[in-house]
Design an enzyme around this catalytic site. Structure first.
Site, mmCIF file in Angstrom:
data_model
loop_
_atom_site.group_PDB
_atom_site.id
_atom_site.type_symbol
_atom_site.label_atom_id
_atom_site.label_comp_id
_atom_site.label_asym_id
_atom_site.label_seq_id
_atom_site.Cartn_x
_atom_site.Cartn_y
_atom_site.Cartn_z
ATOM 1 N N SER A 162 58.768 4.108 -6.666
ATOM 2 C CA SER A 162 59.344 3.905 -5.336
ATOM 3 C C SER A 162 58.271 3.546 -4.320
ATOM 4 O O SER A 162 57.282 4.266 -4.173
ATOM 5 C CB SER A 162 60.022 5.182 -4.839
ATOM 6 N N HIS A 189 64.078 -0.335 -5.578
ATOM 7 C CA HIS A 189 63.890 -0.698 -6.980
ATOM 8 C C HIS A 189 64.552 -2.034 -7.242
ATOM 9 O O HIS A 189 65.772 -2.142 -7.315
ATOM 10 C CB HIS A 189 64.493 0.360 -7.902
ATOM 11 N N HIS A 215 66.406 6.044 -13.739
ATOM 12 C CA HIS A 215 66.288 7.479 -13.472
ATOM 13 C C HIS A 215 67.463 8.245 -14.070
ATOM 14 O O HIS A 215 68.588 7.752 -14.096
ATOM 15 C CB HIS A 215 66.299 7.727 -11.954
ATOM 16 N N TYR A 274 68.807 10.698 -12.576
ATOM 17 C CA TYR A 274 69.744 11.041 -11.484
ATOM 18 C C TYR A 274 70.757 9.933 -11.217
ATOM 19 O O TYR A 274 71.765 10.152 -10.565
ATOM 20 C CB TYR A 274 69.008 11.423 -10.195
ATOM 21 N N GLU A 275 70.506 8.744 -11.750
ATOM 22 C CA GLU A 275 71.498 7.675 -11.632
ATOM 23 C C GLU A 275 72.641 7.880 -12.628
ATOM 24 O O GLU A 275 73.609 7.119 -12.625
ATOM 25 C CB GLU A 275 70.837 6.313 -11.873
ATOM 26 N N ALA A 321 56.513 8.020 -6.971
ATOM 27 C CA ALA A 321 56.420 8.726 -5.698
ATOM 28 C C ALA A 321 56.712 10.188 -5.982
ATOM 29 O O ALA A 321 57.579 10.496 -6.797
ATOM 30 C CB ALA A 321 57.449 8.170 -4.722
ATOM 31 N N MET A 341 61.096 12.797 -9.779
ATOM 32 C CA MET A 341 62.333 12.676 -10.562
ATOM 33 C C MET A 341 62.239 11.591 -11.637
ATOM 34 O O MET A 341 63.255 11.006 -12.019
ATOM 35 C CB MET A 341 63.498 12.361 -9.609
ATOM 36 N N SER A 342 61.035 11.319 -12.104
ATOM 37 C CA SER A 342 60.889 10.236 -13.085
ATOM 38 C C SER A 342 59.770 10.551 -14.060
ATOM 39 O O SER A 342 59.369 11.711 -14.215
ATOM 40 C CB SER A 342 60.587 8.919 -12.355
ATOM 41 N N HIS A 397 64.341 9.354 1.984
ATOM 42 C CA HIS A 397 63.886 8.302 1.071
ATOM 43 C C HIS A 397 63.139 7.199 1.835
ATOM 44 O O HIS A 397 62.183 6.625 1.322
ATOM 45 C CB HIS A 397 65.082 7.722 0.312
#
Ligand code: HPA
Length: 291
Positions: free
Chosen positions: A48, A79, A101, A103-104, A131, A228-229, A264
């Site tokens: 990110s 992205h 991700h 979370y998607e 990030a 988160m990645s 974000h």
């Protein structure tokens, strides 16, 4: 592209492309590049706010994720969702602007799939960037952190399920981030006068940022940064025998460590400010791979 994810009858859900699909994807990418194709010395995923490096790729061939077998279309602001082939300072690279991700809603195996594709293109090294929120109280927004190790608090593993052809069933995770490559990044940072922190990356599922109580817990667990990645990607890299290294951009102090609420947009803004340092560091590292 309407290519099926899987042509064999293995019992893997259709949204979890694997090693075979990665070979098809690499073939499709090589075909698009044609005579221009050069085996990448490194596969890089841009996190990110760090997408600016894509614009520095020379003789770039960009292929939207949607045209690569097995890839869905990326959804998060910041992205772009492109595979970019070309060179950085003369060294062949394969870069992904955008990532998949958990979370998607993507399956864990899909989150690690881009690494399989980079490997199938011939890249021996995987460089992740992301990030992250700073948990280490000495970290400030804009700091770059070399990932020393990670903690998988996503409660998901991309290798869960039938073992993929060519994968280790039980990968050793004693050194998930390659010591020699980490030393190289540290020495490149030193030569370029770039301050590079070192620490443990904590991978969480998201998409919520953490609560202050969670951040206090993560601090006790030994995390220096939270994001988160990256974790599913590095797990896959280890399973397929790819050397991995990762850089976190600390975009904010984690929740409760500063009075500011997290947003974000802030992540993207800090990325823009740190972009030059990040790009110089990665380019310096890539140059060492071409020597
Ligand atoms: N937490 C989790 N992920 C993040 C953060 C954070 O504070 N900042 C950027 N990505």
């Amino acid at each position: 592209m309407s290519m099926p994810f899987r042509t064999s009858s293995m019992a893997v859900p259709a949204d979890e492309p694997g090693a075979h699909d990665a070979r098809l994807a690499a073939e499709a990418i090589r075909r698009r590049a044609g005579a221009e194709f050069r085996v990448p010395a490194v596969g890089i995923v841009l996190g990110s706010g760090l997408g600016g490096l894509a614009a520095q790729v020379e003789d770039a061939i960009s292929i939207p994720f949607a045209d690569v077998p097995g890839f869905p279309v990326a959804t998060v602001a910041g992205h772009a969702g492109q595979v970019i082939l070309g060179t950085l300072d003369g060294v062949p690279v394969a870069m992904l602007a955008g990532r998949l991700h958990l979370y998607e809603g993507h399956a864990p195996a899909l989150a690690g799939y881009p690494v399989r594709v980079l490997h199938a293109l011939g890249a021996p090294v995987y460089l992740a960037s992301n990030a992250a929120g700073g948990i280490n109280r000495t970290f400030a927004p804009g700091d770059l952190m070399l990932v020393a190790d990670h903690i998988n608090l996503m409660f998901r593993n991309p290798l869960h399920g039938p073992v993929q052809p060519g994968d280790e069933r039980f990968p050793d995770m004693a050194q998930p981030y390659d010591p020699e490559l980490r030393a190289r990044l540290r020495s490149v940072a030193g030569e370029l006068g770039i301050d590079l922190k070192d620490g443990v990356y904590m991978g969480l599922l998201g998409p919520t940022y953490e609560t202050p109580a969670e951040v206090r817990m993560l601090e006790k667990f030994g995390a220096d940064a939270v994001g988160m990645s990256t974790v599913p990607e590095v797990v896959v890299a280890r399973a397929i025998g790819m050397r991995a290294v990762a850089i976190s951009l600390i975009t904010n102090k984690a929740a409760g460590l500063s009075a500011e609420p997290l947003a974000h947009d802030e992540v993207l803004q800090v990325g823009r400010e740190a972009a030059d340092r990040f790009q110089r560091l990665v380019r310096g590292f890539v140059r060492t791979l071409g020597a």
